[in-house]
Write a protein that holds these residues in place. Structure first.
Motif, mmCIF file in Angstrom:
data_model
loop_
_atom_site.group_PDB
_atom_site.id
_atom_site.type_symbol
_atom_site.label_atom_id
_atom_site.label_comp_id
_atom_site.label_asym_id
_atom_site.label_seq_id
_atom_site.Cartn_x
_atom_site.Cartn_y
_atom_site.Cartn_z
ATOM 1 N N SER A 111 5.166 -11.913 5.257
ATOM 2 C CA SER A 111 5.576 -11.225 4.036
ATOM 3 C C SER A 111 5.895 -9.750 4.210
ATOM 4 O O SER A 111 6.523 -9.142 3.344
ATOM 5 C CB SER A 111 4.476 -11.379 2.981
ATOM 6 O OG SER A 111 4.304 -12.737 2.641
ATOM 7 N N SER A 126 8.246 -9.134 1.168
ATOM 8 C CA SER A 126 8.522 -10.392 0.468
ATOM 9 C C SER A 126 7.268 -10.904 -0.220
ATOM 10 O O SER A 126 7.058 -12.116 -0.318
ATOM 11 C CB SER A 126 9.042 -11.442 1.453
ATOM 12 O OG SER A 126 10.097 -10.940 2.244
ATOM 13 N N ASP A 127 6.443 -10.000 -0.706
ATOM 14 C CA ASP A 127 5.128 -10.345 -1.221
ATOM 15 C C ASP A 127 4.876 -9.606 -2.529
ATOM 16 O O ASP A 127 5.098 -8.386 -2.602
ATOM 17 C CB ASP A 127 4.068 -9.965 -0.192
ATOM 18 C CG ASP A 127 2.681 -10.374 -0.613
ATOM 19 O OD1 ASP A 127 2.211 -11.432 -0.155
ATOM 20 O OD2 ASP A 127 2.066 -9.638 -1.411
ATOM 21 N N GLY A 437 -0.770 -8.001 2.110
ATOM 22 C CA GLY A 437 -0.162 -9.110 1.405
ATOM 23 C C GLY A 437 -0.724 -10.445 1.858
ATOM 24 O O GLY A 437 -1.699 -10.522 2.614
ATOM 25 N N TYR A 438 -0.107 -11.519 1.413
ATOM 26 C CA TYR A 438 -0.581 -12.857 1.740
ATOM 27 C C TYR A 438 -0.430 -13.135 3.236
ATOM 28 O O TYR A 438 0.654 -13.011 3.794
ATOM 29 C CB TYR A 438 0.201 -13.886 0.927
ATOM 30 C CG TYR A 438 -0.194 -15.317 1.207
ATOM 31 C CD1 TYR A 438 -1.490 -15.757 0.954
ATOM 32 C CD2 TYR A 438 0.728 -16.221 1.726
ATOM 33 C CE1 TYR A 438 -1.862 -17.063 1.201
ATOM 34 C CE2 TYR A 438 0.371 -17.537 1.978
ATOM 35 C CZ TYR A 438 -0.927 -17.951 1.718
ATOM 36 O OH TYR A 438 -1.298 -19.248 1.973
ATOM 37 N N LEU A 460 10.964 -13.119 -2.817
ATOM 38 C CA LEU A 460 9.895 -13.278 -3.800
ATOM 39 C C LEU A 460 10.165 -14.471 -4.707
ATOM 40 O O LEU A 460 9.272 -15.272 -4.995
ATOM 41 C CB LEU A 460 9.767 -12.003 -4.650
ATOM 42 C CG LEU A 460 9.070 -10.803 -4.022
ATOM 43 C CD1 LEU A 460 9.346 -9.559 -4.857
ATOM 44 C CD2 LEU A 460 7.576 -11.041 -3.934
ATOM 45 N N SER A 463 9.806 -17.788 -2.706
ATOM 46 C CA SER A 463 8.655 -17.916 -1.820
ATOM 47 C C SER A 463 7.941 -19.251 -2.035
ATOM 48 O O SER A 463 7.536 -19.569 -3.157
ATOM 49 C CB SER A 463 7.665 -16.782 -2.068
ATOM 50 O OG SER A 463 6.483 -16.992 -1.312
ATOM 51 N N TYR A 465 5.059 -19.858 -1.182
ATOM 52 C CA TYR A 465 3.638 -19.570 -1.349
ATOM 53 C C TYR A 465 3.280 -19.222 -2.792
ATOM 54 O O TYR A 465 2.114 -19.299 -3.174
ATOM 55 C CB TYR A 465 3.227 -18.421 -0.423
ATOM 56 C CG TYR A 465 3.756 -18.580 0.974
ATOM 57 C CD1 TYR A 465 3.370 -19.674 1.759
ATOM 58 C CD2 TYR A 465 4.667 -17.681 1.507
ATOM 59 C CE1 TYR A 465 3.875 -19.846 3.038
ATOM 60 C CE2 TYR A 465 5.176 -17.842 2.790
ATOM 61 C CZ TYR A 465 4.779 -18.935 3.545
ATOM 62 O OH TYR A 465 5.289 -19.115 4.808
ATOM 63 N N PHE A 466 4.272 -18.837 -3.588
ATOM 64 C CA PHE A 466 3.995 -18.400 -4.946
ATOM 65 C C PHE A 466 4.706 -19.240 -6.009
ATOM 66 O O PHE A 466 4.518 -19.011 -7.193
ATOM 67 C CB PHE A 466 4.373 -16.926 -5.109
ATOM 68 C CG PHE A 466 3.557 -16.010 -4.233
ATOM 69 C CD1 PHE A 466 2.327 -15.533 -4.653
ATOM 70 C CD2 PHE A 466 3.991 -15.672 -2.964
ATOM 71 C CE1 PHE A 466 1.563 -14.711 -3.846
ATOM 72 C CE2 PHE A 466 3.234 -14.853 -2.140
ATOM 73 C CZ PHE A 466 2.007 -14.374 -2.586
ATOM 74 N N ILE A 487 -5.181 -16.932 -3.334
ATOM 75 C CA ILE A 487 -4.475 -15.790 -2.754
ATOM 76 C C ILE A 487 -5.131 -14.505 -3.274
ATOM 77 O O ILE A 487 -4.952 -14.125 -4.433
ATOM 78 C CB ILE A 487 -2.980 -15.818 -3.111
ATOM 79 C CG1 ILE A 487 -2.344 -17.095 -2.563
ATOM 80 C CG2 ILE A 487 -2.275 -14.580 -2.544
ATOM 81 C CD1 ILE A 487 -0.894 -17.288 -2.981
ATOM 82 N N TRP A 490 -3.622 -11.487 -5.878
ATOM 83 C CA TRP A 490 -2.548 -11.929 -6.769
ATOM 84 C C TRP A 490 -3.169 -12.648 -7.955
ATOM 85 O O TRP A 490 -4.035 -13.518 -7.794
ATOM 86 C CB TRP A 490 -1.581 -12.862 -6.037
ATOM 87 C CG TRP A 490 -0.392 -13.277 -6.873
ATOM 88 C CD1 TRP A 490 0.529 -12.459 -7.441
ATOM 89 C CD2 TRP A 490 -0.006 -14.614 -7.224
ATOM 90 N NE1 TRP A 490 1.480 -13.186 -8.129
ATOM 91 C CE2 TRP A 490 1.166 -14.523 -8.002
ATOM 92 C CE3 TRP A 490 -0.539 -15.882 -6.946
ATOM 93 C CZ2 TRP A 490 1.819 -15.647 -8.518
ATOM 94 C CZ3 TRP A 490 0.111 -17.000 -7.452
ATOM 95 C CH2 TRP A 490 1.284 -16.889 -8.219
ATOM 96 N N ALA A 512 5.654 -11.596 -8.922
ATOM 97 C CA ALA A 512 6.351 -12.630 -8.150
ATOM 98 C C ALA A 512 7.737 -12.893 -8.719
ATOM 99 O O ALA A 512 8.559 -13.553 -8.087
ATOM 100 C CB ALA A 512 5.536 -13.921 -8.145
#
Length: 576
Positions: A111, A126-127, A437-438, A460, A463, A465-466, A487, A490, A512
């Motif tokens: 990220s 990117s987080d 970040g993550y 973002l 992602s 992850y989110f 996470i 967040w 996000a």
């Protein structure tokens, strides 16, 4: 919502995106790419290029890559500690637009990483945790960097390129102008201009002759661009461009200026800064001419507004009867505000910024909303049913807009998949420590003064992850709460976090979702843009069935100041 598998990290896979000019493509990196293929569901885009696998790519890294990485580490990279480095980036960046490559590096390096490019390094974020730190928690430690250099000749000291001191002064004046009564009054402008466009389409259909199945083929991107320009003209400075039905020298000049902004964002050498370039280079002479046409028009409007000035306090300005006010424009608000005697040059810069930035955002979000809906007939039918129920045979009102919940979700989902802009650019004014970040370094990353940062809105919004199924067109996703899945740092996605909001925002998503940025320098016209887009889309779907003229893969993308189509969004319209 179902959990989807993580996307492939292959450099061949990239995902489509859709601005206001809070960002612009970096001249040293940005490229146009020749063609794309779009997944039938409308959101997955694959570059038609000679991209290879990561292992093959690493094997083919050439002397240029190695020299670039060496220079970067020697001249600017040694102070960023454990931050991952996207090495070999030089050769990778020539195949496709920058933000597509940034997505591949994001999947590979994480990220927060450093993009090595010769004597210069760029930190790519990117987080949402790190984005929140840069945009809100430590916002005044960063400015717009090179973005201001590119936009200054066009927008001067307007809000987007303005230095911090100017921004603080103008924000205090401009932000109150977008108050609730003004936005409600603008519903008439949104509706009247949209009706003008719809009537144009109906007349064209009538001219095609008889028959129940008669249709017309139109470039809706161009039509939306004209519609957005008319709305901005009336709403911001009480000037009717009339661009839906005719073309004037001012309209030509506006588009000329837009093309030049895009040209400057995608050209590798800023030759326009060279002495005498503005007089010797034909396109620069034309650009200066276009600016003069627009500035002369704005100067006339400013002069007229000042001659009829009715100075009063901001509270009283916000309580005016905007529904019955002959001139409810923002220019009128700025001129009448007590204690804000500003020179004509600054007012012109403010208006120019809103004209250019606001016009681009709306045209783009409408283009990609229709593009996505046309590939999802069930969602289009659902949207039309909602519009029919809300409008009936009546006029569009603010109450109607509040009942268009699904249409509003379509607009924001289009902005998620096609964010405007795909990148936010910042430069560190002093040394800072970014959060890890993550899955990043828990100690964070030290960055020195002068570090250029790309906050990748595109990454973002896509992602894995989110977001669940990040590449799918699912307007309903914004109604569902998502916990932070462990996470740390967040807060997750929670629609109840911003009660009363018409549209999802960065608060609901804890950064996000950033279609208009976030923090103090968030776009002031976000609600204006979202509302006009909702009205225009609803009125189009109320009257017409829309389908793409060709297959989705025939719609090619180009990037510049915004992400738009290469040859227009050609659609077939039939009267419902």
């Amino acid at each position: 919502m179902a959990t989807c598998p993580l996307p492939s990290a292959s450099p061949a896979v990239v995902h489509g995106s859709c601005g206001h000019l809070s960002s612009i493509s970096f001249p040293w990196f940005s490229t146009r790419f020749n063609s794309i293929t779009i997944h039938p569901k409308g959101s997955l885009i694959r570059c038609q290029s000679t991209s290879t696998s990561k292992s093959e790519s690493k094997a083919k890294r050439n002397f240029l890559d190695n020299a670039s990485n060496l220079l970067t580490n020697l001249l600017s990279g040694g102070t960023m500690g454990s931050m991952p480095v996207a090495e070999g980036a030089v050769s990778d960046l020539f195949d496709k637009p920058l933000f597509f490559s940034l997505y591949d590096y994001f999947l590979e390096h994480g990220s927060v990483y450093k993009l090595a490019f010769g004597p210069k390094a760029f930190v790519v974020v990117s987080d949402p945790i790190v984005a929140r730190h840069i945009l809100r928690e430590n916002a005044f430690s960063y400015d717009k960097g090179v973005l201001a250099d590119i936009l200054e000749p066009i927008m001067g000291k307007g809000l987007i390129p303005a230095d911090l001191d100017t921004w603080k002064q103008r924000r205090r004046v401009i932000a109150p102008g977008f108050h609730a009564l003004y936005l409600e009054a603008m519903m008439k402008v949104f509706t009247d201009c949209s009706e003008r466009t719809v009537s144009k389409f109906e007349n064209l259909l009538e001219e095609t002759g008889s028959g129940e199945e008669k249709s017309i083929e139109l470039d809706l991107e161009a039509e939306f661009s004209s519609l957005a320009l008319d709305i901005i003209g009336l709403g911001v400075f009480n000037y009717d461009f009339g661009s839906v039905t005719e073309e004037s020298p001012v309209i030509k000049a506006v588009y000329g200026t837009l093309f030049e902004a895009e040209h400057r964002s995608t050209f590798y050498i800023p030759y326009w800064k060279f002495p005498l370039a503005r007089w010797i280079v034909p396109r620069q002479r034309k650009f200066q001419g276009d600016l003069k046409v627009i500035n002369d028009c704005l100067d006339g409007l400013i002069k007229n507004a000042k001659e009829t000035r009715q100075e009063t306090d901001v509270e009283k300005l916000q309580q005016r009867d905007y529904l019955n006010l002959k001139d409810a424009s923002l220019l009128r608000f700025f001129v009448d505000m007590r204690g804000t005697d500003v020179d004509d040059s600054q007012l012109r810069d403010d208006l120019m910024t809103m004209l250019i930035a606001g016009h681009e955002t709306t045209a783009a979000v409408l283009t990609w909303s229709v593009f996505l809906l046309a590939q999802n007939p069930s969602k289009m039918r659902k949207a039309q049913e909602e519009v029919d129920s809300a409008l009936g045979e009546g006029k569009m009102t603010f109450e109607c807009l509040k009942n268009l919940g699904y249409i509003r979700l379509i607009i924001v989902e289009a902005l998620r998949l096609f964010p405007q802009p795909p990148l936010l650019i910042r430069r560190a004014l002093k040394s800072d420590v970014l959060p890890g970040g993550y899955n990043g370094d828990k100690a964070g990353y030290e960055i020195p003064t002068g570090t250029d940062i790309f906050v990748s809105v595109y990454n973002l919004h896509r992602s894995p992850y989110f977001w669940d199924c990040p590449n799918e067109f699912e307007p309903e996703r914004f109604l569902v709460q998502r916990h932070n899945e462990g996470i740390e740092g967040w807060a997750g996605f929670d629609p109840s976090r911003s009660p009363g909001a018409l549209y999802p925002n960065e608060i609901i998503s804890d950064f996000a979702f950033l279609p208009f940025g976030g923090g103090p320098r968030k776009c002031v016209g976000d609600q204006f843009a979202l509302m006009e887009s909702t009205v225009a889309l609803a009125m189009l779907l109320h009257k017409f069935d829309v389908e793409l003229k060709g297959p989705p893969e025939s719609v090619e993308l180009v990037t510049g100041a915004t992400i738009h189509t290469k040859s227009g969004l050609w659609c077939r319209l039939r009267k419902r």
